[in-house]
Scaffold this active site. Structure first.
Site, PDB file in Angstrom:
ATOM      1  N   HIS A   1      -2.975  -0.821  -3.270  1.00 26.81           N
ATOM      2  CA  HIS A   1      -4.188  -0.024  -3.120  1.00 26.81           C
ATOM      3  C   HIS A   1      -4.146   1.198  -4.044  1.00 26.81           C
ATOM      4  O   HIS A   1      -3.223   2.009  -3.980  1.00 26.81           O
ATOM      5  CB  HIS A   1      -4.345   0.452  -1.682  1.00 26.81           C
ATOM      6  CG  HIS A   1      -4.546  -0.669  -0.712  1.00 26.81           C
ATOM      7  ND1 HIS A   1      -4.211  -0.595   0.616  1.00 26.81           N
ATOM      8  CD2 HIS A   1      -5.069  -1.909  -0.887  1.00 26.81           C
ATOM      9  CE1 HIS A   1      -4.509  -1.722   1.221  1.00 26.81           C
ATOM     10  NE2 HIS A   1      -5.024  -2.546   0.328  1.00 26.81           N
TER      11      HIS A   1
ATOM     12  N   ASP B   1      -4.501  -4.615   5.888  1.00 27.41           N
ATOM     13  CA  ASP B   1      -4.955  -5.427   4.764  1.00 27.41           C
ATOM     14  C   ASP B   1      -3.837  -6.388   4.376  1.00 27.41           C
ATOM     15  O   ASP B   1      -2.668  -6.000   4.304  1.00 27.41           O
ATOM     16  CB  ASP B   1      -5.331  -4.536   3.578  1.00 27.41           C
ATOM     17  CG  ASP B   1      -5.999  -5.320   2.455  1.00 27.41           C
ATOM     18  OD1 ASP B   1      -6.599  -6.383   2.742  1.00 27.41           O
ATOM     19  OD2 ASP B   1      -5.937  -4.878   1.294  1.00 27.41           O
TER      20      ASP B   1
ATOM     21  N   SER C   1       0.860  -1.181   0.000  1.00 29.93           N
ATOM     22  CA  SER C   1       0.000   0.000   0.000  1.00 29.93           C
ATOM     23  C   SER C   1       0.895   1.230   0.000  1.00 29.93           C
ATOM     24  O   SER C   1       1.700   1.399  -0.910  1.00 29.93           O
ATOM     25  CB  SER C   1      -0.957  -0.030   1.196  1.00 29.93           C
ATOM     26  OG  SER C   1      -1.885   1.032   1.127  1.00 29.93           O
TER      27      SER C   1
END
Length: 331
Positions: free
Chosen positions: A39, A131, A12
């Site tokens: 992301h 995540d 990310s």
């Protein structure tokens, strides 16, 4: 006898730079396919394949739904699509967001665990929140390998520390050593063993059964939580997976605890700014009404509208200070 030929990577914040360093160290003859989820905003354009193509010798691309999996390639999840692996093919889906993201790292990792068991290698790189933790846990539970970037080296260490704290990872490595480990693992010969059951599918079935019980007036197997889904406003069920807690609504949105807190904080800020807007609009309208009353020589009404405008402006200033204070705390 098989080899570990599926490498899934999640990143990310800080992930583009970290991935660029990693692919630069991987050889063109790597006998594995690499799948990357980073992301991206749903409305954005991803230039990550072009960036990775300039850095390394492995061709990088955004795949199409149904593309066959080929070794020696880097497949990058396109914005607003989950990247999933199914029976030697790639699937792109616009399924429910997980942890507020589409593409989501957990979706990619979980599909690799389900389809490839011990042949999958999961890698978590730089990023915030958590995540990828649940997906990496799924890979590990089904016999795959779990590797995490050294948090001392990661530009943002939230994702890697979450993985280390919640998953029995096989290695925590700086990028230079991580690349060498991936090459060595992809050349290992392994014997595939029977896979464990899929906890995520069990969660989905449990939530569906509980919803059906409630609809029929029966006591549900799993009680709904007091929290609603930030995506759709539906009830969230709290589900536990060997120490990991997730929240899932019946349409399929899934949140970890950290991601849910983050989404709720965003919703609170949105609500506060909406309150500021409404109060300032009330003040503006009251001033307009005061002007109209003044022109009509209605002094009492004018004074009332002026007072309302001042009160609304003061309330808006209070909410602005609350937002500023909260931003200062989070910073």
């Amino acid at each position: 006898m098989l080899n570990r030929h599926i490498i899934v990577i999640g990143a990310s914040a800080g992930g583009v730079e970290t991935l660029s360093r990693l692919v630069k160290l991987l050889p063109a003859e790597l006998p594995a396919a690499i799948f990357v989820t980073v992301h991206f905003p749903s409305y954005g354009t991803s230039l990550l394949p072009q960036i990775l193509n300039r850095c390394g010798t492995l061709p990088a691309l955004h795949p199409h739904d149904g593309d066959p999996i080929e070794p020696g390639r880097v497949y990058v999840a396109p914005p607003d699509y989950h990247l999933e692996l199914h029976d030697q093919h790639i699937r792109l889906s616009r399924g429910p967001r997980e942890n507020g993201h589409r593409p989501a790292i957990d979706v990619l990792f979980r599909s690799a665990a389900q389809a490839y068991n011990q042949r999958a290698i999961g890698v978590i790189l730089s990023g915030m929140l958590d995540d990828g933790t649940a997906g990496l846990k799924a890979i590990k539970e089904r016999g795959g390998v779990a590797i995490v970037q050294d948090p001392q080296e990661a530009l943002f260490d939230g994702m890697v520390r979450s993985a280390i704290n919640n998953v029995s990872v096989d290695a925590v490595l700086p990028i230079s050593d991580l690349a060498a480990r991936l090459v060595a693992l992809s050349q290992d010969v392994i014997q595939e063993e029977p896979a464990m059951s899929d906890n995520f599918e069990k969660e989905a079935k449990a939530v569906a059964a509980s919803k059906a019980d409630l609809e029929q007036g029966h006591h549900p197997q799993t009680s709904p939580s007091m929290v609603t889904c930030p995506d759709c406003g539906g009830v969230l069920w709290e589900v536990k997976d060997n120490g990991l807690i997730r929240y899932r609504c019946h349409v399929g949105h899934v949140y970890s605890s950290d991601s849910l807190v983050s989404e709720q904080a965003s919703l609170v800020e949105t609500a506060l700014w909406s309150a500021v807007r409404a109060l300032e609009e009330k003040a503006a309208l009251s001033r307009r009404m005061a002007k109209q009353a003044h022109d009509q020589h209605r002094s009492m009404s004018e004074a009332q509208f002026v007072a309302r405008a001042q009160e609304a402006k003061q309330q808006a200033d209070v909410v602005r200070r609350v937002i500023a204070e909260q931003t200062k705390k989070e910073g």
